[in-house]
Design a protein around this motif. Structure first.
Motif, short mmCIF file in Angstrom:
data_model
loop_
_atom_site.label_atom_id
_atom_site.label_comp_id
_atom_site.label_asym_id
_atom_site.label_seq_id
_atom_site.Cartn_x
_atom_site.Cartn_y
_atom_site.Cartn_z
N MET A 110 6.54 5.99 -3.68
CA MET A 110 5.93 5.07 -4.12
C MET A 110 4.95 5.34 -5.22
O MET A 110 4.23 4.44 -5.73
N THR A 111 4.58 6.82 -5.51
CA THR A 111 3.62 7.14 -6.22
C THR A 111 3.59 6.40 -7.65
O THR A 111 2.56 5.76 -8.17
N ALA A 112 4.70 6.43 -8.39
CA ALA A 112 4.83 5.91 -9.77
C ALA A 112 4.78 4.37 -9.66
O ALA A 112 4.28 3.63 -10.40
N LEU A 113 5.56 3.81 -8.65
CA LEU A 113 5.41 2.33 -8.38
C LEU A 113 4.05 1.68 -8.40
O LEU A 113 3.90 0.66 -8.65
N SER A 114 3.18 2.45 -7.48
CA SER A 114 1.87 1.80 -7.26
C SER A 114 1.00 1.94 -8.66
O SER A 114 0.03 1.15 -8.68
N LEU A 115 1.45 2.48 -9.66
CA LEU A 115 0.94 2.47 -11.00
C LEU A 115 1.61 1.65 -11.94
O LEU A 115 0.92 1.14 -12.87
N ALA A 116 2.59 0.78 -11.33
CA ALA A 116 3.55 -0.02 -12.27
C ALA A 116 2.83 -1.38 -12.22
O ALA A 116 1.89 -1.81 -11.62
N SER A 117 3.49 -2.40 -13.12
CA SER A 117 3.11 -3.76 -13.18
C SER A 117 3.05 -4.34 -11.86
O SER A 117 3.81 -3.96 -10.96
N THR A 118 2.46 -5.77 -11.73
CA THR A 118 2.59 -6.48 -10.46
C THR A 118 3.96 -6.95 -10.43
O THR A 118 4.46 -7.25 -9.27
N VAL A 119 4.73 -7.07 -11.34
CA VAL A 119 6.48 -7.32 -10.98
C VAL A 119 6.96 -6.43 -10.16
O VAL A 119 7.93 -6.87 -9.40
N LEU A 120 6.63 -5.09 -9.88
CA LEU A 120 7.08 -4.41 -8.99
C LEU A 120 6.41 -4.09 -7.66
O LEU A 120 6.71 -3.56 -6.69
N ASN A 121 5.38 -5.10 -7.47
CA ASN A 121 4.78 -5.29 -6.16
C ASN A 121 5.41 -5.40 -4.94
O ASN A 121 5.33 -4.69 -3.81
N ASP A 122 6.37 -6.21 -5.28
CA ASP A 122 7.59 -6.66 -3.95
C ASP A 122 8.17 -5.36 -3.50
O ASP A 122 8.55 -5.37 -2.34
N ILE A 123 8.54 -4.70 -4.33
CA ILE A 123 9.40 -3.69 -4.03
C ILE A 123 8.47 -2.66 -3.32
O ILE A 123 8.99 -1.85 -2.48
N ALA A 124 7.34 -2.35 -3.85
CA ALA A 124 6.53 -1.32 -3.24
C ALA A 124 5.82 -1.80 -1.99
O ALA A 124 5.03 -0.85 -1.62
N SER A 125 5.82 -3.02 -1.48
CA SER A 125 5.01 -3.44 -0.53
C SER A 125 5.53 -2.82 0.87
O SER A 125 6.66 -2.50 0.94
N THR A 126 4.78 -2.67 1.86
CA THR A 126 5.03 -2.15 3.25
C THR A 126 4.42 -2.90 4.17
O THR A 126 3.31 -3.62 3.88
N PRO A 127 4.93 -2.77 5.21
CA PRO A 127 4.29 -3.76 6.44
C PRO A 127 2.94 -3.20 6.62
O PRO A 127 2.62 -1.93 6.61
N LYS A 128 2.09 -4.04 6.91
CA LYS A 128 0.55 -3.59 7.35
C LYS A 128 0.70 -2.75 8.79
O LYS A 128 1.35 -3.17 9.53
N GLN A 129 -0.14 -1.61 8.63
CA GLN A 129 -0.22 -0.90 9.99
C GLN A 129 -1.50 -0.26 9.56
O GLN A 129 -1.78 0.03 8.64
N SER A 130 -1.90 -0.09 11.12
CA SER A 130 -3.24 0.85 10.93
C SER A 130 -3.14 2.37 11.26
O SER A 130 -4.01 3.13 11.10
N ASP A 131 -1.81 2.69 11.42
CA ASP A 131 -1.60 4.00 11.68
C ASP A 131 -1.68 4.81 10.28
O ASP A 131 -1.17 4.35 9.42
N GLU A 132 -2.03 6.02 10.56
CA GLU A 132 -1.77 6.98 9.24
C GLU A 132 -0.43 7.28 9.06
O GLU A 132 0.31 7.29 9.87
N PRO A 133 0.11 7.44 8.03
CA PRO A 133 1.42 7.65 7.29
C PRO A 133 1.86 9.05 8.16
O PRO A 133 1.01 9.99 8.23
N GLU A 134 3.02 8.88 8.64
CA GLU A 134 3.65 10.31 9.48
C GLU A 134 3.84 11.36 8.31
O GLU A 134 4.73 10.92 7.20
N LYS A 135 3.25 12.53 8.54
CA LYS A 135 3.49 13.73 7.64
C LYS A 135 4.85 14.18 8.00
O LYS A 135 5.53 14.38 8.94
N ILE A 136 5.48 14.67 6.52
CA ILE A 136 7.02 15.11 6.85
C ILE A 136 6.91 16.67 6.80
O ILE A 136 6.51 17.19 5.61
N PRO A 137 7.03 17.34 7.77
CA PRO A 137 6.91 18.89 7.96
C PRO A 137 8.06 19.48 7.02
O PRO A 137 9.27 18.83 7.11
N THR A 138 7.72 20.70 6.67
CA THR A 138 8.76 21.48 5.67
C THR A 138 9.30 22.78 6.61
O THR A 138 9.88 23.44 5.92
#
Length: 206
Positions: A110-138
């Motif tokens: 979502m990095t690029a989308l977060s900098l895009a115009s408000t037209v893309l906000n619906d695509i970039a939106s996520t459910p509200k949550q209080s937890d930290e995002p889960e880290k993807i291990p390598t």
């Protein structure tokens, strides 16, 4: 998973990555290979993973939890090792008897989308949550380290201040999270908590 299933998942992964571009990573986990579960991956540069790499936290949970208690996870947040935020969805692949044999995962950067115009906000939106995002291990070691850190958070205090009950609570979390499916994880967990392998097994049996 059967070869024909993996072939179908690979075609679907290619289609989705072609449809949504290089920011859309699609991963298929085959749980018949616990230590090297990634059977298919498209746009693996998003999370820096490749075919044959280790399972994710969600994949470990699928291997250790009651299959009937698990539901597909849609639109949650994950985080890469370099701090990029992804919008993720995980679909559990089941056999005829309802057992989970694989995972089909979509991770959209979502990095690029977060900098895009408000037209893309619906695509970039996520459910509200209080937890930290889960880290993807390598790597498997990074995955186990992540689970151990979470077990300490569950216990609520550093290892040096933990009582026996605190350590049991932390180790139960590791068991429920599938940490002991990782090869030689018992040695690392025992050393981390300052207990013997015998004591570790005794805690697991309680």
């Amino acid at each position: 998973m059967q070869r024909v299933q993996i072939d179908l998942m690979q075609r679907l992964a290619k289609a989705l990555s072609a449809q949504f571009g290089q920011n859309c990573e699609v991963v298929v986990h085959d749980l018949s290979s616990p230590d090297h579960s990634i059977a298919v991956i498209e746009n693996g540069h998003v999370s820096s993973r490749h075919v044959g790499d280790n399972p994710s936290v969600v994949a470990l949970e699928a291997m250790s939890a009651d299959p009937g208690a698990l539901e597909d996870r849609l639109g949650y947040l994950t985080k890469t090792h370099d701090g990029r935020i992804l919008k993720s969805s995980t679909v559990f692949i089941r056999d005829d008897e309802g057992r989970i044999e694989g995972l089909f995962c979509i991770n959209f950067d979502m990095t690029a989308l977060s900098l895009a115009s408000t037209v893309l906000n619906d695509i970039a939106s996520t459910p509200k949550q209080s937890d930290e995002p889960e880290k993807i291990p390598t790597s498997v070691n990074e995955l186990l380290d992540e689970l151990i850190e979470k077990s300490v958070e569950v216990a609520g205090k550093p290892v040096a201040l933990m009582t026996k009950d605190d350590k049991i609570r932390a180790i139960r979390y590791l068991k429920d999270s599938g940490a002991f499916l990782i090869t030689r994880s018992g040695d690392k967990v025992a050393n981390y908590f300052g207990i013997s392998k015998y004591t570790l097994y005794a805690y697991l049996d309680l």
